[in-house]
Motif scaffolding. Structure first.
Motif, PDB file in Angstrom:
ATOM      1  N   ALA A   1      56.503  23.304  84.619  1.00  0.00           N
ATOM      2  CA  ALA A   1      56.679  23.118  86.056  1.00  0.00           C
ATOM      3  C   ALA A   1      55.383  22.585  86.655  1.00  0.00           C
ATOM      4  N   LYS A   2      55.491  22.167  87.932  1.00  0.00           N
ATOM      5  CA  LYS A   2      54.325  21.590  88.580  1.00  0.00           C
ATOM      6  C   LYS A   2      53.163  22.560  88.537  1.00  0.00           C
ATOM      7  N   GLY A   3      52.023  22.063  88.089  1.00  0.00           N
ATOM      8  CA  GLY A   3      50.854  22.916  87.978  1.00  0.00           C
ATOM      9  C   GLY A   3      49.676  22.285  88.677  1.00  0.00           C
ATOM     10  N   SER A   4      48.529  22.889  88.553  1.00  0.00           N
ATOM     11  CA  SER A   4      47.317  22.371  89.158  1.00  0.00           C
ATOM     12  C   SER A   4      46.141  22.755  88.278  1.00  0.00           C
ATOM     13  N   GLY A   5      45.019  22.137  88.537  1.00  0.00           N
ATOM     14  CA  GLY A   5      43.837  22.423  87.745  1.00  0.00           C
ATOM     15  C   GLY A   5      43.858  21.693  86.429  1.00  0.00           C
ATOM     16  N   PRO A   6      42.849  21.897  85.596  1.00  0.00           N
ATOM     17  CA  PRO A   6      42.786  21.222  84.298  1.00  0.00           C
ATOM     18  C   PRO A   6      43.971  21.586  83.411  1.00  0.00           C
ATOM     19  N   VAL A   7      44.356  20.655  82.556  1.00  0.00           N
ATOM     20  CA  VAL A   7      45.418  20.916  81.583  1.00  0.00           C
ATOM     21  C   VAL A   7      44.944  21.982  80.604  1.00  0.00           C
ATOM     22  N   THR A   8      45.787  22.966  80.346  1.00  0.00           N
ATOM     23  CA  THR A   8      45.421  24.035  79.416  1.00  0.00           C
ATOM     24  C   THR A   8      45.657  23.606  77.977  1.00  0.00           C
ATOM     25  N   ASP A   9      45.071  24.332  77.042  1.00  0.00           N
ATOM     26  CA  ASP A   9      45.280  24.038  75.629  1.00  0.00           C
ATOM     27  C   ASP A   9      46.753  24.103  75.273  1.00  0.00           C
ATOM     28  N   GLN A  10      47.456  25.103  75.824  1.00  0.00           N
ATOM     29  CA  GLN A  10      48.872  25.268  75.505  1.00  0.00           C
ATOM     30  C   GLN A  10      49.692  24.100  76.039  1.00  0.00           C
ATOM     31  N   GLU A  11      49.384  23.661  77.272  1.00  0.00           N
ATOM     32  CA  GLU A  11      50.114  22.530  77.844  1.00  0.00           C
ATOM     33  C   GLU A  11      49.872  21.265  77.033  1.00  0.00           C
ATOM     34  N   ALA A  12      48.634  21.041  76.619  1.00  0.00           N
ATOM     35  CA  ALA A  12      48.317  19.862  75.827  1.00  0.00           C
ATOM     36  C   ALA A  12      49.069  19.870  74.505  1.00  0.00           C
ATOM     37  N   ALA A  13      49.121  21.053  73.855  1.00  0.00           N
ATOM     38  CA  ALA A  13      49.809  21.157  72.567  1.00  0.00           C
ATOM     39  C   ALA A  13      51.302  20.922  72.723  1.00  0.00           C
ATOM     40  N   ARG A  14      51.913  21.527  73.771  1.00  0.00           N
ATOM     41  CA  ARG A  14      53.357  21.372  73.968  1.00  0.00           C
ATOM     42  C   ARG A  14      53.705  19.918  74.295  1.00  0.00           C
ATOM     43  N   THR A  15      52.927  19.304  75.174  1.00  0.00           N
ATOM     44  CA  THR A  15      53.213  17.922  75.577  1.00  0.00           C
ATOM     45  C   THR A  15      53.049  16.968  74.397  1.00  0.00           C
ATOM     46  N   ALA A  16      51.984  17.143  73.630  1.00  0.00           N
ATOM     47  CA  ALA A  16      51.761  16.281  72.470  1.00  0.00           C
ATOM     48  C   ALA A  16      52.883  16.445  71.449  1.00  0.00           C
ATOM     49  N   LYS A  17      53.321  17.681  71.215  1.00  0.00           N
ATOM     50  CA  LYS A  17      54.402  17.924  70.257  1.00  0.00           C
ATOM     51  C   LYS A  17      55.693  17.258  70.711  1.00  0.00           C
ATOM     52  N   ALA A  18      56.020  17.432  72.011  1.00  0.00           N
ATOM     53  CA  ALA A  18      57.240  16.826  72.523  1.00  0.00           C
ATOM     54  C   ALA A  18      57.164  15.298  72.439  1.00  0.00           C
ATOM     55  N   PHE A  19      56.016  14.772  72.752  1.00  0.00           N
ATOM     56  CA  PHE A  19      55.815  13.323  72.725  1.00  0.00           C
ATOM     57  C   PHE A  19      55.980  12.766  71.317  1.00  0.00           C
ATOM     58  N   LEU A  20      55.278  13.360  70.349  1.00  0.00           N
ATOM     59  CA  LEU A  20      55.356  12.873  68.973  1.00  0.00           C
ATOM     60  C   LEU A  20      56.745  13.101  68.379  1.00  0.00           C
ATOM     61  N   ASP A  21      57.382  14.217  68.753  1.00  0.00           N
ATOM     62  CA  ASP A  21      58.734  14.471  68.272  1.00  0.00           C
ATOM     63  C   ASP A  21      59.711  13.423  68.784  1.00  0.00           C
ATOM     64  N   ALA A  22      59.561  13.074  70.069  1.00  0.00           N
ATOM     65  CA  ALA A  22      60.456  12.072  70.646  1.00  0.00           C
ATOM     66  C   ALA A  22      60.286  10.729  69.956  1.00  0.00           C
ATOM     67  N   TRP A  23      59.051  10.362  69.713  1.00  0.00           N
ATOM     68  CA  TRP A  23      58.820   9.096  69.026  1.00  0.00           C
ATOM     69  C   TRP A  23      59.326   9.166  67.587  1.00  0.00           C
ATOM     70  N   ALA A  24      59.104  10.290  66.953  1.00  0.00           N
ATOM     71  CA  ALA A  24      59.548  10.453  65.572  1.00  0.00           C
ATOM     72  C   ALA A  24      61.059  10.390  65.457  1.00  0.00           C
ATOM     73  N   ALA A  25      61.735  10.825  66.514  1.00  0.00           N
ATOM     74  CA  ALA A  25      63.200  10.791  66.522  1.00  0.00           C
ATOM     75  C   ALA A  25      63.731   9.405  66.867  1.00  0.00           C
ATOM     76  N   GLY A  26      62.863   8.470  67.135  1.00  0.00           N
ATOM     77  CA  GLY A  26      63.295   7.130  67.489  1.00  0.00           C
ATOM     78  C   GLY A  26      63.692   6.993  68.941  1.00  0.00           C
ATOM     79  N   ASP A  27      63.380   7.996  69.766  1.00  0.00           N
ATOM     80  CA  ASP A  27      63.752   7.985  71.174  1.00  0.00           C
ATOM     81  C   ASP A  27      62.570   7.495  71.990  1.00  0.00           C
ATOM     82  N   GLY A  28      62.406   6.167  72.034  1.00  0.00           N
ATOM     83  CA  GLY A  28      61.280   5.584  72.733  1.00  0.00           C
ATOM     84  C   GLY A  28      61.302   5.866  74.219  1.00  0.00           C
ATOM     85  N   ALA A  29      62.502   5.934  74.807  1.00  0.00           N
ATOM     86  CA  ALA A  29      62.600   6.200  76.242  1.00  0.00           C
ATOM     87  C   ALA A  29      62.073   7.588  76.567  1.00  0.00           C
TER      88      ALA A  29
END
Length: 545
Positions: free
Chosen positions: A48-76
């Motif tokens: 959800a909408k947050g503020s302040g610096p990105v946390t380690d957990q947020e960075a890990a979750r976002t990177a995982k979702a991003f790489l998973d989406a690309w790995a699944a062939g879902d460029g959009a």
């Protein structure tokens, strides 16, 4: 990385590898793109909408979702997880369609704050040929300023760490065949053995590949943003037949130049043959990879006194044995000029001694005698060939010596103000002084493509050339260059030191130029201090080669 350590594999199908190569953590940025931007629907893994610096957990979750989406062939979906979905979607599509990536393995590593490293093991397939391509990269997660959501910070380097703004990966048969560039003696020149030559070799291929008689193969390359910039080959898929291209370079001199510049950061050197203008070596040691030896434009400092001295002697306003007052300071045009550490010379000191000791005031005091604001500019162009549009065979920048008045004219006499040069320009000044005649520097013989070569309007008068050479020899034997040139073998040698003040810099640029027999060289080290401190040892090493 919180369960994201497994690589994602889809054999024979495009695989997500969209990891951002943003180096280091970023502060808050606005979402780029139009319409949905980085807040598009479907980014269900975002917090959800947050503020302040990105946390380690947020960075890990976002990177995982991003790489998973690309790995699944879902460029959009992968693109929606970035702060520039439009650019990201296009890059993801091009990675498969235009870079011919048939499969890839992406293995994320442990995050460090908002930065997540990953490795890529891809396979490039084109025209029946396949080869692996492996590299390391990283992505940075930032918070969208309008959404507050953690997003992958999109950069061109997301696709590959060597990509710059506006650049893309392409696979296919290149328009220009490969070339086998060799030195003047037939020794092959490669970027692996001579790293400074990489941009030069790329340009030589682009310009002369079709003329050298080769046959193109299949490659993966970086398509530059500028039309006139050379392509940069990343991977050879199928060997072509290289054409043979002979250069004026000398492998032994080039090797010495490469080793010499490696001793100092932000250093460049060029060497030429005075009797012909042949470029013998070009070397740079810079973080940005810029060919400053040929394309740079910096104030040359007191190395410019070679031209100033020739002009003054040519006009009868100075002579090697004539007195030339060298005071601690001199004023012109409302500005005060001084010598290094405010030194002066005894009454009766000659012009040659002022040159050898690099006395600024002994030059500036002669401006009033000349009474021609364009005198220095004319000498530089008419005798030394500066500003005549040199066509060396690759990109190069001409030196500039514009006409000046007042304080700017005084600054020009000592290589400051509006004057700009690079090491190749200054090496050519020395070569011209050495022979009394300008030979435009070339790296490829002009008869290969029929390009015009610049020719100076007139040669240096013999009496002028003799005096300038005599002063350079005195500088090398008992002046500011004596310590450095004492290490250079041989007796037919001369030099000139220089240091150039740069606005906002803590230390002046170090310049040094010299000749030894039929070789002239010049070096520049940004922020290197006095000419003999940094640039001097580089030139000495090259002259000894």
């Amino acid at each position: 990385m919180n369960g994201a350590a497994k690589g994602a594999i889809i054999g024979g199908v495009f695989l997500a590898m969209l990891g951002g190569a943003g180096y280091g953590a970023y502060t808050l940025v606005a979402d780029a793109g139009s319409g949905s931007g980085g807040d598009a629907k479907g980014a269900t893994t975002q917090s959800a909408k947050g503020s302040g610096p990105v946390t380690d957990q947020e960075a890990a979750r976002t990177a995982k979702a991003f790489l998973d989406a690309w790995a699944a062939g879902d460029g959009a979906a992968a693109a929606r997880l970035t702060n520039d979905p439009q650019a990201a979607r296009a890059a993801v599509a091009d990675y498969r369609a235009k870079a011919s990536v048939s499969k890839a393995v992406i293995t994320p590593g442990a995050s460090t704050g908002a930065t997540v490293p990953f490795t890529v093991a891809a396979e490039i397939t084109y025209g029946g040929a396949s080869k692996p391509l492996a590299y390391d990269s990283k992505l940075t997660v930032v918070r969208g300023a309008t959404s507050g959501k953690p997003l992958v910070d999109w950069q061109p380097s997301v696709v590959h760490p060597q990509l710059g703004k506006g650049e893309t990966l392409r696979a296919g048969a290149p328009a220009t065949p490969p070339v086998k560039a060799v030195d003047r003696n037939g020794v092959e020149l490669t970027a692996e053995k001579y790293p400074s030559l990489r941009p030069v070799l790329d340009q030589l291929r682009q310009t002369y590949g079709a003329k050298a008689g080769g046959r193109a193969g299949a490659e993966l390359w970086i398509e530059p943003a500028a039309q006139d910039a050379p392509k940069r080959t990343l991977l050879t898929l199928a060997e072509g037949e290289p054409g043979l291209l002979k250069t004026t370079l000398d492998a032994e001199v080039q090797a010495a130049a490469e080793k010499a510049v490696a001793r100092f950061p932000e250093a460049s050197v060029a060497a030429v043959r005075p009797s012909s203008g042949d470029i013998l070596a070009i070397a740079n040691h810079r973080k940005d990879g810029f060919n400053a030896a040929m394309e740079g434009a910096r104030a040359p400092g007191s190395t410019m006194k070679i031209v100033t001295a020739a002009m003054l002697i040519d006009r009868g306003k100075a002579g090697v044995d004539q007195p030339a007052e060298c005071t601690k300071e001199a004023s012109w045009g409302g500005r005060s000029f001084h010598n290094l550490n405010n030194f002066d010379l005894p009454a009766g000191a000659t012009f040659a001694t002022g040159f050898a000791r690099s006395c600024n005031t002994s030059f500036i005091k002669r401006i009033d005698d000349v009474r021609d604001d364009a005198a220095l500019s004319k000498e530089a162009r008419e005798v030394f060939g500066i500003g005549l549009d040199w066509k060396t065979g690759v990109r190069s920048a001409d030196g500039k010596v514009p006409a000046a008045t007042g304080a700017a004219a005084a600054a020009a006499y000592i290589g400051q103000g509006q004057i700009t040069m690079n090491p190749l320009n200054v090496a050519s000044l020395t070569a011209t002084a050495r022979t009394g005649r300008f030979h435009q520097p070339v790296i490829i013989a002009p008869d290969l493509d029929g390009r015009p070569i610049a020719r100076a309007e007139r040669s240096m008068k013999p009496a002028v050339a003799q005096q300038v050479v005599r002063m350079m020899k005195q500088t090398a034997s008992s002046g500011t260059a004596a310590e450095v040139m004492g290490t250079v073998r041989g007796s037919d040698k001369g030099a000139k030191t220089g240091s150039a003040e740069v606005d906002g810099a803590g230390s002046p640029d170090s310049w040094f130029t010299g000749f030894n027999g039929d070789m002239a060289a010049a070096a520049m080290v940004e922020g290197g201090g006095h000419g003999g401190d940094a640039a001097g040892p580089i030139v000495a090493a090259v002259l000894n080669s």
